[in-house]
Design a protein around this motif. Structure first.
Motif, PDB file in Angstrom:
ATOM      1  N   TRP A 117      -3.841   0.107   0.704  1.00  0.00           N
ATOM      2  CA  TRP A 117      -2.565   0.661   1.183  1.00  0.00           C
ATOM      3  C   TRP A 117      -2.071  -0.153   2.363  1.00  0.00           C
ATOM      4  N   VAL A 118      -3.013  -0.477   3.258  1.00  0.00           N
ATOM      5  CA  VAL A 118      -2.634  -1.219   4.459  1.00  0.00           C
ATOM      6  C   VAL A 118      -2.049  -2.581   4.075  1.00  0.00           C
ATOM      7  N   LEU A 119      -2.712  -3.272   3.123  1.00  0.00           N
ATOM      8  CA  LEU A 119      -2.187  -4.572   2.680  1.00  0.00           C
ATOM      9  C   LEU A 119      -0.776  -4.409   2.117  1.00  0.00           C
ATOM     10  N   HIS A 120      -0.576  -3.327   1.347  1.00  0.00           N
ATOM     11  CA  HIS A 120       0.747  -3.083   0.784  1.00  0.00           C
ATOM     12  C   HIS A 120       1.790  -2.907   1.889  1.00  0.00           C
ATOM     13  N   TYR A 121       1.393  -2.208   2.955  1.00  0.00           N
ATOM     14  CA  TYR A 121       2.336  -1.988   4.054  1.00  0.00           C
ATOM     15  C   TYR A 121       2.607  -3.261   4.850  1.00  0.00           C
ATOM     16  N   ALA A 141       8.351   6.860  -0.411  1.00  0.00           N
ATOM     17  CA  ALA A 141       7.787   5.533  -0.677  1.00  0.00           C
ATOM     18  C   ALA A 141       6.258   5.594  -0.714  1.00  0.00           C
ATOM     19  N   PHE A 142       5.679   6.372   0.209  1.00  0.00           N
ATOM     20  CA  PHE A 142       4.220   6.504   0.229  1.00  0.00           C
ATOM     21  C   PHE A 142       3.745   7.217  -1.043  1.00  0.00           C
ATOM     22  N   GLY A 143       4.465   8.276  -1.415  1.00  0.00           N
ATOM     23  CA  GLY A 143       4.136   9.008  -2.643  1.00  0.00           C
ATOM     24  C   GLY A 143       4.227   8.107  -3.867  1.00  0.00           C
ATOM     25  N   ALA A 144       5.262   7.261  -3.901  1.00  0.00           N
ATOM     26  CA  ALA A 144       5.444   6.371  -5.056  1.00  0.00           C
ATOM     27  C   ALA A 144       4.306   5.355  -5.131  1.00  0.00           C
ATOM     28  N   LEU A 145       3.843   4.903  -3.962  1.00  0.00           N
ATOM     29  CA  LEU A 145       2.715   3.957  -3.957  1.00  0.00           C
ATOM     30  C   LEU A 145       1.474   4.625  -4.551  1.00  0.00           C
ATOM     31  N   LEU A 146       1.197   5.856  -4.113  1.00  0.00           N
ATOM     32  CA  LEU A 146       0.009   6.557  -4.609  1.00  0.00           C
ATOM     33  C   LEU A 146       0.070   6.767  -6.116  1.00  0.00           C
ATOM     34  N   ALA A 147       1.297   6.966  -6.634  1.00  0.00           N
ATOM     35  CA  ALA A 147       1.460   7.276  -8.051  1.00  0.00           C
ATOM     36  C   ALA A 147       1.497   6.022  -8.925  1.00  0.00           C
ATOM     37  N   ASP A 148       1.286   4.866  -8.300  1.00  0.00           N
ATOM     38  CA  ASP A 148       1.432   3.612  -9.039  1.00  0.00           C
ATOM     39  C   ASP A 148       0.076   2.881  -9.121  1.00  0.00           C
ATOM     40  N   PRO A 149      -0.749   3.240 -10.103  1.00  0.00           N
ATOM     41  CA  PRO A 149      -2.112   2.692 -10.141  1.00  0.00           C
ATOM     42  C   PRO A 149      -2.152   1.174 -10.284  1.00  0.00           C
ATOM     43  N   ALA A 150      -1.177   0.593 -10.965  1.00  0.00           N
ATOM     44  CA  ALA A 150      -1.231  -0.858 -11.170  1.00  0.00           C
ATOM     45  C   ALA A 150      -1.111  -1.585  -9.831  1.00  0.00           C
ATOM     46  N   THR A 151      -0.160  -1.139  -8.994  1.00  0.00           N
ATOM     47  CA  THR A 151       0.002  -1.758  -7.674  1.00  0.00           C
ATOM     48  C   THR A 151      -1.247  -1.519  -6.812  1.00  0.00           C
ATOM     49  N   LEU A 152      -1.725  -0.276  -6.833  1.00  0.00           N
ATOM     50  CA  LEU A 152      -2.920   0.035  -6.042  1.00  0.00           C
ATOM     51  C   LEU A 152      -4.100  -0.814  -6.480  1.00  0.00           C
ATOM     52  N   LEU A 153      -4.224  -0.997  -7.801  1.00  0.00           N
ATOM     53  CA  LEU A 153      -5.346  -1.784  -8.319  1.00  0.00           C
ATOM     54  C   LEU A 153      -5.283  -3.216  -7.788  1.00  0.00           C
ATOM     55  N   GLY A 154      -4.080  -3.778  -7.780  1.00  0.00           N
ATOM     56  CA  GLY A 154      -3.927  -5.140  -7.272  1.00  0.00           C
ATOM     57  C   GLY A 154      -4.398  -5.246  -5.827  1.00  0.00           C
ATOM     58  N   TRP A 155      -3.958  -4.322  -4.974  1.00  0.00           N
ATOM     59  CA  TRP A 155      -4.326  -4.382  -3.554  1.00  0.00           C
ATOM     60  C   TRP A 155      -5.805  -4.080  -3.352  1.00  0.00           C
ATOM     61  N   HIS A 156      -6.305  -3.107  -4.078  1.00  0.00           N
ATOM     62  CA  HIS A 156      -7.732  -2.764  -3.974  1.00  0.00           C
ATOM     63  C   HIS A 156      -8.585  -3.966  -4.387  1.00  0.00           C
ATOM     64  N   THR A 157      -8.154  -4.651  -5.436  1.00  0.00           N
ATOM     65  CA  THR A 157      -8.903  -5.825  -5.901  1.00  0.00           C
ATOM     66  C   THR A 157      -8.880  -6.918  -4.828  1.00  0.00           C
ATOM     67  N   LEU A 158      -7.702  -7.152  -4.254  1.00  0.00           N
ATOM     68  CA  LEU A 158      -7.602  -8.172  -3.207  1.00  0.00           C
ATOM     69  C   LEU A 158      -8.496  -7.827  -2.014  1.00  0.00           C
ATOM     70  N   PHE A 159      -8.445  -6.560  -1.598  1.00  0.00           N
ATOM     71  CA  PHE A 159      -9.249  -6.146  -0.447  1.00  0.00           C
ATOM     72  C   PHE A 159     -10.741  -6.314  -0.755  1.00  0.00           C
ATOM     73  N   SER A 160     -11.144  -5.950  -1.978  1.00  0.00           N
ATOM     74  CA  SER A 160     -12.557  -6.084  -2.359  1.00  0.00           C
ATOM     75  C   SER A 160     -12.974  -7.556  -2.349  1.00  0.00           C
ATOM     76  N   ILE A 161     -12.117  -8.419  -2.879  1.00  0.00           N
ATOM     77  CA  ILE A 161     -12.460  -9.842  -2.923  1.00  0.00           C
ATOM     78  C   ILE A 161     -12.585 -10.408  -1.501  1.00  0.00           C
ATOM     79  N   MET A 162     -11.635 -10.053  -0.636  1.00  0.00           N
ATOM     80  CA  MET A 162     -11.690 -10.522   0.755  1.00  0.00           C
ATOM     81  C   MET A 162     -13.027 -10.138   1.399  1.00  0.00           C
ATOM     82  N   THR A 163     -13.446  -8.895   1.136  1.00  0.00           N
ATOM     83  CA  THR A 163     -14.663  -8.399   1.769  1.00  0.00           C
ATOM     84  C   THR A 163     -15.897  -9.094   1.204  1.00  0.00           C
ATOM     85  N   VAL A 164     -15.959  -9.175  -0.129  1.00  0.00           N
ATOM     86  CA  VAL A 164     -17.125  -9.793  -0.769  1.00  0.00           C
ATOM     87  C   VAL A 164     -17.259 -11.257  -0.338  1.00  0.00           C
TER      88      VAL A 164
END
Ligand code: TRP
Length: 452
Positions: A117-121, A141-164
């Motif tokens: 979420w933070v990366l998205h912001y 806008a925050f509600g729409a982000l939560l309801a959009d799994p494809a966008t969330l997946l992209g950011w979650h994947t990026l955050f996971s890769i950065m960390t790993v």
């Protein structure tokens, strides 16, 4: 004191250990959660109780984690069982480490979603799409982000890769390099934002909100929240600090070092509050807005202020950096374990673990859309994992570590490793035996059975 070193390497200096541990401690807990729970619990008196808990419970438990890790120079599971064996006790104490690693994996899966979420912001602030946004639209806008799994997946994947990537690079090349660059950046950004908040008319109001102690406003429930949070914010109870401690050089004093970490973590939380509340007040918003404080109210505030877009970008970069250095520390104990126990390469262990936590994260981000029907004990996956880790597993880990350090480890070993004066040792030992376990047990009890 022992002269061993960990096979993972060791920190270049005492200050690197302090910065790395501070990087772990300072995270979403400080910048997102602390201001909103302070706001919900009325400010001043809550802050005072929180400070007392850090000093009386958090710091002593942190000392225990560091000395156990440093004595054994191994991952938390093996560190606990080695130190137990040395004190003629059962190696089963290592099981605390197993629960800790599981907590780390579970926390990571939702932490990474919030990191996303933070990366998205950051992106939303950069593109200016939040400029001049109304509070209704920011909520939508925050509600729409939560309801959009494809966008969330992209950011979650990026955050996971950065960390790993950082964990895979190892203690010195990865975590240490990240720490050297990111921690000073974090402090600089906070100071800039604090400077901005000081120029608003509402700085005094923000200050008074946080530091005017009106005990009439303090509830028993708020006291419990303060104690629970002091625990989470210092990264205690799951072996993170134990693992970081195992890379600490043997000449550094544990007492002073831990005090510095506690002080820095607290300072960041207080400065985050002092940067946020004046902005909230100067825009006539509600400090008790809850978890949306950061993702809904702040974009509105930034959208109205001069240079708001610039400060908005800076702010979310700051939160992203803080979340990133904490996420790294959630994976490190388990990666160290996989390397030491199964002789895996660090890269293999990091990527393997990364895939597991990434997969679990998908269940968390789906909690707001395609998996919203899946509930455990009436909570969606995201809330459930947050609840059982922060409210049950970490406090339980903390009590067990305290009891282990206070009752099982022989005095001569603890004294040798801590190297503090007799008085400090007695205070610490009393806290391990009684204060910390009892305080945490009380919190645990009331978090599970909330008072009506
Ligand atoms: N302390 C971090 C925060 O405030 C979160 C965190 C990182 C954590 N590692 C941890 C919490 C280990 C508990 C245990 O956001």
């Amino acid at each position: 004191m022992t002269n061993k070193t960990s096979i993972q390497g060791s920190w270049a200096s005492r200050w690197i250990f302090i910065l790395a541990a501070t990087g772990s401690a300072v995270g979403l807990g400080n910048i997102w959660k602390f201001p909103y729970i302070t706001g919900e619990n009325g400010g001043g008196a809550f802050v005072l109780v929180y400070l007392a808990c850090i000093l009386l419970v958090g710091i002593p438990i942190m000392m225990a984690e560091v000395f156990i890790g440093r004595r054994a120079r191994k991952n938390p599971i093996n560190a606990l069982s080695d130190v137990a064996e040395e004190s003629d006790s059962s190696k089963k104490w290592g099981l605390i480490g197993v629960m800790g690693m599981l907590s780390g994996v579970l926390i990571f899966s939702f932490y990474s979603v919030v990191g996303g979420w933070v990366l998205h912001y950051i992106k939303a602030m950069l593109t200016g799409e939040m400029n001049g946004i109304s509070s209704d639209n920011a909520g939508a806008a925050f509600g729409a982000l939560l309801a959009d799994p494809a966008t969330l997946l992209g950011w979650h994947t990026l955050f996971s890769i950065m960390t790993v990537m950082v964990v895979a690079a190892g203690i010195n090349k990865g975590i240490e390099t990240a720490t050297r660059i990111m921690m000073p950046a974090l402090f600089a950004l906070l100071i800039i934002l604090l400077g901005y908040a000081m120029t608003t008319d509402s700085f005094a109001q923000g200050w008074n909100f946080m530091f005017e102690f009106d005990f009439g406003k303090l509830t028993w429930n708020a006291t419990l929240i303060a104690l629970g949070h002091s625990f989470f914010t210092l990264s205690l109870g799951m072996g993170t600090i134990m693992a970081y401690g195992s890379y600490m050089t043997k000449d550094a004093s544990i007492g002073k070092t831990v005090l510095a970490i506690g002080a820095l973590d607290t300072l960041v939380a207080l400065v985050a509050g002092l940067a946020i509340f004046p902005i909230i007040f100067s825009n006539g918003m509600d400090p008790a807005a809850g978890p949306g404080l950061m993702f809904i109210s702040l974009p509105v505030a930034f959208g109205q202020m001069p240079f708001g877009q610039l400060f908005g970008v800076l702010f979310f970069v700051l939160v992203g950096v803080a979340a990133w250095t904490s996420a790294i520390s959630l994976l490190e104990p388990t990666v160290a374990f996989l390397v030491e126990r199964f002789k895996l390469k660090r890269v293999t262990a990091s990527i393997g673990l990364g895939i597991v936590v990434w997969g679990l994260g998908i269940a968390c981000l789906g909690s707001f859309s395609f998996m919203s029907d899946v509930t455990l004990f009436g909570k969606n996956t995201f809330d459930f994992l947050d609840y059982i880790t922060a409210n049950i597993m970490l406090p339980l880990g903390g009590i067990l570590i305290a009891l282990f350090a206070g009752w099982i480890v022989k005095d001569k070993f603890a004294k040798d490793e801590l190297a503090v004066s007799d008085t400090v040792y007695k205070l610490w030992n009393f806290s391990m035996k009684f204060t910390a376990p009892i305080a945490v047990a009380v919190v645990l009890y009331f978090l599970i059975n909330p008072m009506k």
